[in-house]
Design an enzyme around this catalytic site. Structure first.
Site, mmCIF file in Angstrom:
data_model
loop_
_atom_site.group_PDB
_atom_site.id
_atom_site.type_symbol
_atom_site.label_atom_id
_atom_site.label_comp_id
_atom_site.label_asym_id
_atom_site.label_seq_id
_atom_site.Cartn_x
_atom_site.Cartn_y
_atom_site.Cartn_z
ATOM 1 N N GLN A 91 -4.608 -4.794 6.922
ATOM 2 C CA GLN A 91 -5.655 -5.698 6.442
ATOM 3 C C GLN A 91 -5.722 -6.978 7.265
ATOM 4 O O GLN A 91 -6.799 -7.522 7.489
ATOM 5 C CB GLN A 91 -5.407 -6.065 4.967
ATOM 6 C CG GLN A 91 -5.595 -4.926 3.999
ATOM 7 C CD GLN A 91 -7.027 -4.396 3.957
ATOM 8 O OE1 GLN A 91 -7.989 -5.130 4.189
ATOM 9 N NE2 GLN A 91 -7.172 -3.119 3.670
ATOM 10 N N LYS A 108 -10.263 -0.752 10.675
ATOM 11 C CA LYS A 108 -10.359 -1.943 9.829
ATOM 12 C C LYS A 108 -10.675 -3.200 10.651
ATOM 13 O O LYS A 108 -10.762 -4.288 10.119
ATOM 14 C CB LYS A 108 -9.071 -2.117 9.024
ATOM 15 C CG LYS A 108 -8.883 -0.990 7.993
ATOM 16 C CD LYS A 108 -7.809 -1.304 7.011
ATOM 17 C CE LYS A 108 -7.304 -0.081 6.253
ATOM 18 N NZ LYS A 108 -8.158 0.295 5.131
ATOM 19 N N ASP A 136 3.085 -4.462 8.073
ATOM 20 C CA ASP A 136 1.883 -3.649 7.876
ATOM 21 C C ASP A 136 0.691 -4.594 8.008
ATOM 22 O O ASP A 136 0.379 -5.360 7.095
ATOM 23 C CB ASP A 136 1.940 -2.992 6.489
ATOM 24 C CG ASP A 136 0.626 -2.288 6.136
ATOM 25 O OD1 ASP A 136 -0.348 -2.410 6.910
ATOM 26 O OD2 ASP A 136 0.581 -1.644 5.076
ATOM 27 N N HIS A 146 0.872 -1.180 0.000
ATOM 28 C CA HIS A 146 0.000 0.000 0.000
ATOM 29 C C HIS A 146 0.912 1.235 0.000
ATOM 30 O O HIS A 146 2.022 1.186 0.527
ATOM 31 C CB HIS A 146 -0.835 -0.054 1.280
ATOM 32 C CG HIS A 146 -1.896 0.990 1.407
ATOM 33 N ND1 HIS A 146 -1.628 2.286 1.777
ATOM 34 C CD2 HIS A 146 -3.248 0.923 1.241
ATOM 35 C CE1 HIS A 146 -2.775 2.964 1.837
ATOM 36 N NE2 HIS A 146 -3.766 2.165 1.515
ATOM 37 N N CYS A 194 -4.804 2.474 -3.583
ATOM 38 C CA CYS A 194 -3.544 2.989 -2.999
ATOM 39 C C CYS A 194 -2.419 1.983 -3.184
ATOM 40 O O CYS A 194 -1.590 1.792 -2.277
ATOM 41 C CB CYS A 194 -3.702 3.332 -1.528
ATOM 42 S SG CYS A 194 -4.851 4.675 -1.257
HETATM 43 C C1 LIG Z 1 -2.337 -2.792 3.506
HETATM 44 C C2 LIG Z 1 -2.675 -1.406 3.994
HETATM 45 N N1 LIG Z 1 -1.733 -0.677 4.586
HETATM 46 C C3 LIG Z 1 -1.981 0.552 5.058
HETATM 47 C C4 LIG Z 1 -3.225 1.120 4.946
HETATM 48 C C5 LIG Z 1 -3.466 2.493 5.499
HETATM 49 O O1 LIG Z 1 -4.382 2.453 6.541
HETATM 50 P P1 LIG Z 1 -4.976 3.793 7.171
HETATM 51 O O2 LIG Z 1 -5.502 4.600 6.014
HETATM 52 O O3 LIG Z 1 -6.045 3.331 8.098
HETATM 53 O O4 LIG Z 1 -3.858 4.486 7.858
HETATM 54 C C6 LIG Z 1 -4.244 0.412 4.325
HETATM 55 C C7 LIG Z 1 -5.576 0.998 4.130
HETATM 56 O O5 LIG Z 1 -6.332 0.589 3.279
HETATM 57 C C8 LIG Z 1 -3.963 -0.896 3.839
HETATM 58 O O6 LIG Z 1 -4.905 -1.633 3.247
#
Ligand SMILES: Cc1ncc(COP(=O)(O)O)c(C=O)c1O
Length: 422
Positions: free
Chosen positions: A219, A242, A216, A139, A380
């Site tokens: 998800q 999430k 990370d 992401h 993203c």
């Molecule tokens: C794999 C992953 N990393 C990071 C993020 C970023 O999360 P946040 O926007 O809640 O900070 C997301 C959000 O969709 C994600 O799917």
């Protein structure tokens, strides 16, 4: 092509009964609402999850009965608010298996958690010639902060490639790791592909060359049991929204010894011990990394959300979602001109796809008119789109409250879209 997802957990759980599923759904008031006059089928859980009544009540009760600033009050409301917020932190600690609450930094989300590590640890430790290893499926939140700190420090960003199923290979990881690698930043579960990465193996390999590993878990957290001690990861980041918690909440887990060596990255109230114009000193963990008034109601709600998930059981969640994902993958592939993007052997919750001659945004709009919420776009993860040579995909992402009937409605909606554009 193997399209049967093999769950990492939940394989032994009994199938979820209709009565159980109905009871879970009843916990989420929004699932009983309508969109465009049709019952809502919410299949956009990868973007954010819905909130159970217990979480809504916790947030609302906090504002109705306890609202006050924390950590520095001497009056009763402040003490109650502090205790409730710190109870939220303790619930996070126990949910992820951290050794102590000193290792649990409460942030505003995954993005902030990763930026904290990139700025604090990266700013203090990276230098020209060092490497940060990420994967092609990250992401933007797990790409751009590393790009920025690499630019600042002269370190180099190195990318582990994916194959066309959306998997990384441990051979590639071994080959790319070297004594110059200082940190590996990798998603546990890809939001664009649904791939579950072999993070435990990656952590072992990275540690062999002395590199740290940040996972990370944005998800993964709502779908896969996470035990940071067992994983032996150095950092684990996730977002509360999430996992059925409030927006604007998040977590950075870090090993205590490591966090102790890291400088604060934001200055302000709460993160200091003594402030003098000549020099200030820092508070203890975890407050050293928590400048300013936090999302107090959110932290309380996050704790309640994690307790709720524990009651539902991540093995039940994994078993039900695997059934949904396998059924959806089978049905989707029978649609003419549809291609699944992401067919990793180990995957969860996410079905990403493109359809010939139909733009993902048009699909999203037509499904919306049927009351079905999916996501269309680059998610993203532009480098993933580039890998597959597409501008966007349509993505259905499941939570444990979704049903086989909702998958059937998705398929019917897609058939309607094909007819409309034929
Ligand atoms: C794999 C992953 N990393 C990071 C993020 C970023 O999360 P946040 O926007 O809640 O900070 C997301 C959000 O969709 C994600 O799917």
């Amino acid at each position: 092509m193997n399209n049967i997802a093999e769950p990492k957990s939940g394989a032994g759980a009994d199938p979820v009964t209709d009565a159980q599923l109905a009871a879970w759904r009843a916990d989420f008031p929004i699932l009983g609402t309508q969109v465009h006059g049709k019952p809502l089928a919410y299949l956009d859980n990868g973007a954010t999850t819905q909130k159970p009544q217990v979480v809504i009540d916790a947030v609302s009760n906090y504002y109705a009965t306890t609202n006050s600033n924390i950590h520095r009050g001497v009056h009763q409301l402040s003490e109650l608010a502090t205790a409730a917020y710190e109870e939220g932190r303790e619930r996070v600690r126990s949910f992820i298996g951290a050794a102590s609450v000193q290792e649990v930094i409460l942030t505003h989300g995954t993005t902030e958690s990763i930026n904290l590590v990139a700025n604090s640890w990266g700013g203090a430790n990276l230098q020209a010639g060092d490497q940060v290893l990420i994967t092609e499926m990250e992401h933007h939140s797990n790409i751009v902060p590393w790009q920025m700190v690499c630019e600042r420090t002269g370190a180099q960003l190195v990318v582990i490639p994916i194959n066309d199923a959306g998997e990384i290979s441990l051979d590639d990881v071994s080959q790319l790791l070297c004594e110059r690698t200082k940190l590996v930043a990798i998603s546990h579960l890809s939001n664009a592909l649904g791939s579950i990465n072999p993070v435990k193996e990656v952590i072992e390999l990275a540690h062999q060359v002395g590199a740290l590993v940040l996972i990370d878990g944005a998800q993964a957290i709502a779908h896969i049991e996470v035990d940071v001690a067992d994983l032996d990861c150095d950092f684990y980041a996730f977002s509360g929204h999430k996992i059925f918690g409030p927006t604007g909440t998040g977590v950075l887990y870090g090993k205590e010894a490591l966090l102790e060596t890291m400088p604060p990255w934001q200055g302000g109230g709460d993160m200091i011990r003594i402030v003098r114009f000549e020099k200030s000193t820092w508070n203890d963990l975890p407050y050293k990394f928590e400048a300013g008034t936090p999302n107090i109601a959110g932290g309380i709600g996050l704790g309640v959300a994690l307790e709720y998930v524990t009651e539902v059981g991540l093995n039940n969640i994994a078993a039900h979602e695997t059934r949904l994902l396998n059924y959806a993958s089978e049905q989707l592939q029978q649609l003419p001109g549809l291609k699944l993007i992401g067919t990793a052997r180990h995957r969860a919750s996410i079905a990403s796809f493109v359809m010939e001659q139909l733009h993902a945004h048009d699909l999203g709009t037509i499904l919306d008119s049927e009351g079905i919420a999916i996501r269309a776009g680059h998610h993203c993860a532009m480098p993933v789109m580039q890998h597959y040579g597409v501008a966007a995909t349509a993505r259905a992402s499941f939570a444990f409250y979704n049903t086989i009937e909702e998958v059937d409605r998705l398929i019917a909606g897609l058939k309607k879209a094909v007819e409309m554009f034929a």
